[in-house]
Design a protein around this motif. Structure first.
Motif, PDB file in Angstrom:
ATOM      1  N   VAL A 176      56.078  27.056  33.985  1.00 38.64           N
ATOM      2  CA  VAL A 176      56.673  26.641  35.260  1.00 38.64           C
ATOM      3  C   VAL A 176      55.944  27.298  36.423  1.00 38.64           C
ATOM      4  O   VAL A 176      55.589  26.629  37.419  1.00 38.64           O
ATOM      5  N   ASP A 177      55.701  28.601  36.327  1.00 32.73           N
ATOM      6  CA  ASP A 177      55.004  29.311  37.404  1.00 32.73           C
ATOM      7  C   ASP A 177      53.633  28.703  37.671  1.00 32.73           C
ATOM      8  O   ASP A 177      53.226  28.520  38.824  1.00 32.73           O
ATOM      9  N   ARG A 182      49.884  25.687  41.018  1.00 33.11           N
ATOM     10  CA  ARG A 182      48.867  24.649  41.175  1.00 33.11           C
ATOM     11  C   ARG A 182      49.371  23.454  41.987  1.00 33.11           C
ATOM     12  O   ARG A 182      48.634  22.483  42.175  1.00 33.11           O
ATOM     13  N   GLU A 183      50.618  23.526  42.434  1.00 39.08           N
ATOM     14  CA  GLU A 183      51.246  22.459  43.226  1.00 39.08           C
ATOM     15  C   GLU A 183      51.255  21.135  42.467  1.00 39.08           C
ATOM     16  O   GLU A 183      51.142  20.056  43.062  1.00 39.08           O
ATOM     17  N   LEU A 184      51.415  21.217  41.153  1.00 45.35           N
ATOM     18  CA  LEU A 184      51.569  20.017  40.340  1.00 45.35           C
ATOM     19  C   LEU A 184      53.001  19.511  40.378  1.00 45.35           C
ATOM     20  O   LEU A 184      53.264  18.356  40.032  1.00 45.35           O
ATOM     21  N   GLY A 215      55.948  30.216  42.010  1.00 46.59           N
ATOM     22  CA  GLY A 215      54.524  29.921  42.049  1.00 46.59           C
ATOM     23  C   GLY A 215      53.657  31.039  42.580  1.00 46.59           C
ATOM     24  O   GLY A 215      52.431  30.921  42.562  1.00 46.59           O
ATOM     25  N   ARG A 216      54.269  32.115  43.033  1.00 52.53           N
ATOM     26  CA  ARG A 216      53.457  33.241  43.506  1.00 52.53           C
ATOM     27  C   ARG A 216      52.898  34.082  42.355  1.00 52.53           C
ATOM     28  O   ARG A 216      51.988  34.892  42.580  1.00 52.53           O
ATOM     29  N   SER A 217      53.416  33.913  41.155  1.00 50.37           N
ATOM     30  CA  SER A 217      52.820  34.578  39.991  1.00 50.37           C
ATOM     31  C   SER A 217      51.438  33.980  39.760  1.00 50.37           C
ATOM     32  O   SER A 217      51.299  32.756  39.652  1.00 50.37           O
ATOM     33  N   GLU A 218      50.427  34.832  39.667  1.00 50.66           N
ATOM     34  CA  GLU A 218      49.057  34.338  39.645  1.00 50.66           C
ATOM     35  C   GLU A 218      48.442  34.284  38.251  1.00 50.66           C
ATOM     36  O   GLU A 218      47.268  33.933  38.107  1.00 50.66           O
ATOM     37  N   GLY A 233      66.661  44.710  33.807  1.00 49.98           N
ATOM     38  CA  GLY A 233      67.646  44.981  34.851  1.00 49.98           C
ATOM     39  C   GLY A 233      67.075  45.628  36.096  1.00 49.98           C
ATOM     40  O   GLY A 233      67.831  46.173  36.915  1.00 49.98           O
ATOM     41  N   LEU A 234      65.748  45.554  36.270  1.00 47.85           N
ATOM     42  CA  LEU A 234      65.141  46.125  37.474  1.00 47.85           C
ATOM     43  C   LEU A 234      65.466  45.250  38.680  1.00 47.85           C
ATOM     44  O   LEU A 234      65.723  44.054  38.545  1.00 47.85           O
ATOM     45  N   PRO A 235      65.457  45.822  39.872  1.00 53.16           N
ATOM     46  CA  PRO A 235      65.695  45.014  41.078  1.00 53.16           C
ATOM     47  C   PRO A 235      64.633  43.924  41.202  1.00 53.16           C
ATOM     48  O   PRO A 235      63.536  44.032  40.651  1.00 53.16           O
ATOM     49  N   LYS A 236      64.946  42.880  41.937  1.00 56.49           N
ATOM     50  CA  LYS A 236      63.984  41.799  42.136  1.00 56.49           C
ATOM     51  C   LYS A 236      62.868  42.284  43.049  1.00 56.49           C
ATOM     52  O   LYS A 236      63.107  42.666  44.199  1.00 56.49           O
ATOM     53  N   PRO A 237      61.614  42.280  42.579  1.00 59.08           N
ATOM     54  CA  PRO A 237      60.513  42.765  43.418  1.00 59.08           C
ATOM     55  C   PRO A 237      59.988  41.686  44.362  1.00 59.08           C
ATOM     56  O   PRO A 237      60.259  40.497  44.186  1.00 59.08           O
ATOM     57  N   ARG A 238      59.238  42.128  45.361  1.00 58.83           N
ATOM     58  CA  ARG A 238      58.477  41.184  46.193  1.00 58.83           C
ATOM     59  C   ARG A 238      57.178  40.869  45.473  1.00 58.83           C
ATOM     60  O   ARG A 238      56.488  41.760  44.988  1.00 58.83           O
ATOM     61  N   LEU A 239      56.826  39.590  45.417  1.00 58.64           N
ATOM     62  CA  LEU A 239      55.600  39.165  44.751  1.00 58.64           C
ATOM     63  C   LEU A 239      54.468  39.005  45.759  1.00 58.64           C
ATOM     64  O   LEU A 239      54.677  38.523  46.873  1.00 58.64           O
ATOM     65  N   GLN A 240      53.266  39.437  45.340  1.00 58.01           N
ATOM     66  CA  GLN A 240      52.058  39.323  46.163  1.00 58.01           C
ATOM     67  C   GLN A 240      52.300  39.890  47.563  1.00 58.01           C
ATOM     68  O   GLN A 240      51.939  39.297  48.580  1.00 58.01           O
ATOM     69  N   ALA A 241      52.918  41.065  47.583  1.00 57.98           N
ATOM     70  CA  ALA A 241      53.251  41.717  48.860  1.00 57.98           C
ATOM     71  C   ALA A 241      51.993  42.317  49.494  1.00 57.98           C
ATOM     72  O   ALA A 241      51.166  42.916  48.810  1.00 57.98           O
TER      73      ALA A 241
END
Length: 346
Positions: A176-177, A182-184, A215-218, A233-241
């Motif tokens: 899915v990511d 890839r904007e498919l 989609g920010r997962s590379e 159970g870790l907090p939700k991180p910021r991706l590609q910060a």
């Protein structure tokens, strides 16, 4: 005859057969071989010496000089794509490629997908599955196939949902990511595709993966690590910060940032620095030093951490604690300086 017999093993396919193979997308059949002037003995010889591979009965592909240099996963993709194109051709317009076979041609190539069989969805009639090919009934009907490289496929959103219904949740999230990156497909399109298969096997896993998709997962590794951290159970991180210094200069863009902890998590794939010498490693160390100078703790994760996460969990907790101690020390030092300033002003 040019290219036939022993000479063809030394010099590759003759022009007639190579033209056919190129037009077909890398495969050819026995009729093509015989029409190009080869014999059945030539086929056996080239299979034996490894110049050609048999995709399925009567269908072949030539192995290039770089084939042995490919990773095992890339070799499986190479073979599956050619087998899928040949199977589509033999279906004579009565089916389209679907599931992971369609995904590969859409450009989504995720490790751990099962590529042992080609997947076709029939447009009207029922088909018979074999050891190497799975033929799906048209439920629901394929109303809007798309063409890629001369082959008709189920649309990308449907292909994603078809494939992830039959795989594990971490792999489904990776698919899915990648489709989103890839904007498919969009989340809305994937949600609509989920509705096509309501109540079917695996739809629960597929729905969870779409809801978690980002989609920010590379890379597939980043997607799998994101699943692991959520499971822990870790907090939700910021991706590609983006991390900047006091002057606004960009110091680095990081995979995951736990902003409230001052902890950065980076995923290192096995091929990240392969064949690039020491220069990237030196630059990466300088970047990491600059991030630490800004007060961040950096934790690196690799593929083994995904299957045995205990040590990774400890490293994240230790980094969080170090960050807290540093913050407390800074606050304490600032308080002491203020106290000295007030006493001096008296």
């Amino acid at each position: 005859m040019e290219g036939a017999g022993f000479g063809c093993m030394l010099w590759g396919m003759n022009l007639k057969l190579s033209t056919v193979a190129a037009r077909r997308g890398g495969w050819f059949d026995r009729a093509d071989v015989l029409a190009a002037g080869y014999s059945d003995d030539d086929i056996h010889l080239r299979i034996k010496d490894g110049s050609w591979v048999r995709l399925f009965r009567g269908v072949y592909a030539e192995v290039g000089v770089d084939y042995d240099l490919l990773a095992s996963w890339d070799q499986r993709i190479w073979r599956h794509v050619r087998t899928a194109k040949a199977a589509y051709h033999q279906a004579g317009g009565g089916a389209v490629l679907s599931h992971q076979s369609a995904l590969l041609l859409h450009g989504v190539q995720i490790g751990d997908l099962d590529l042992s069989r080609v997947h076709l969805t029939n447009l009207a009639r029922l088909g018979r599955s074999t050891r190497w090919m799975c033929q799906h009934a048209p439920r629901p009907p394929v109303l809007d196939p798309v063409e890629v490289e001369g082959v008709c496929l189920t649309p990308a959103p449907r292909s994603v949902v078809e494939a992830i219904r039959g795989t594990s949740y971490p792999v489904a999230v990776s698919v899915v990511d990648e489709a989103l990156r890839r904007e498919l497909a969009t989340i809305a399109q994937l949600s609509e595709a989920l509705g096509l298969f309501g109540g079917r096997t695996g739809i629960g896993t597929a729905t969870r993966a779409v809801q978690f998709g980002d989609g920010r997962s590379e890379s597939a590794g980043e997607s799998r690590l994101r699943v692991l951290m959520a499971d822990l159970g870790l907090p939700k991180p910021r991706l590609q910060a983006e991390i900047r210094d006091l002057s606004g200069r960009l110091v680095g863009r990081v995979d995951f940032l736990f902003e409230e902890w001052g902890v950065i998590v980076e995923f290192d794939g096995a091929l990240k620095y392969a064949g690039k010498g020491s220069a990237p490693l030196v630059l990466e160390k300088a970047r990491e030093d600059a991030l630490r100078d800004l007060g961040y703790e950096v934790v690196r994760a690799t593929w083994p951490d995904l299957s045995a996460p205990a040590a990774f969990t400890v490293r994240v907790a230790q980094a969080r604690d170090r960050s807290r101690r540093r913050s407390n020390a800074v606050l304490s030092a600032a308080g002491n300086l203020q106290g000295v300033s007030r006493r001096t002003s008296r």
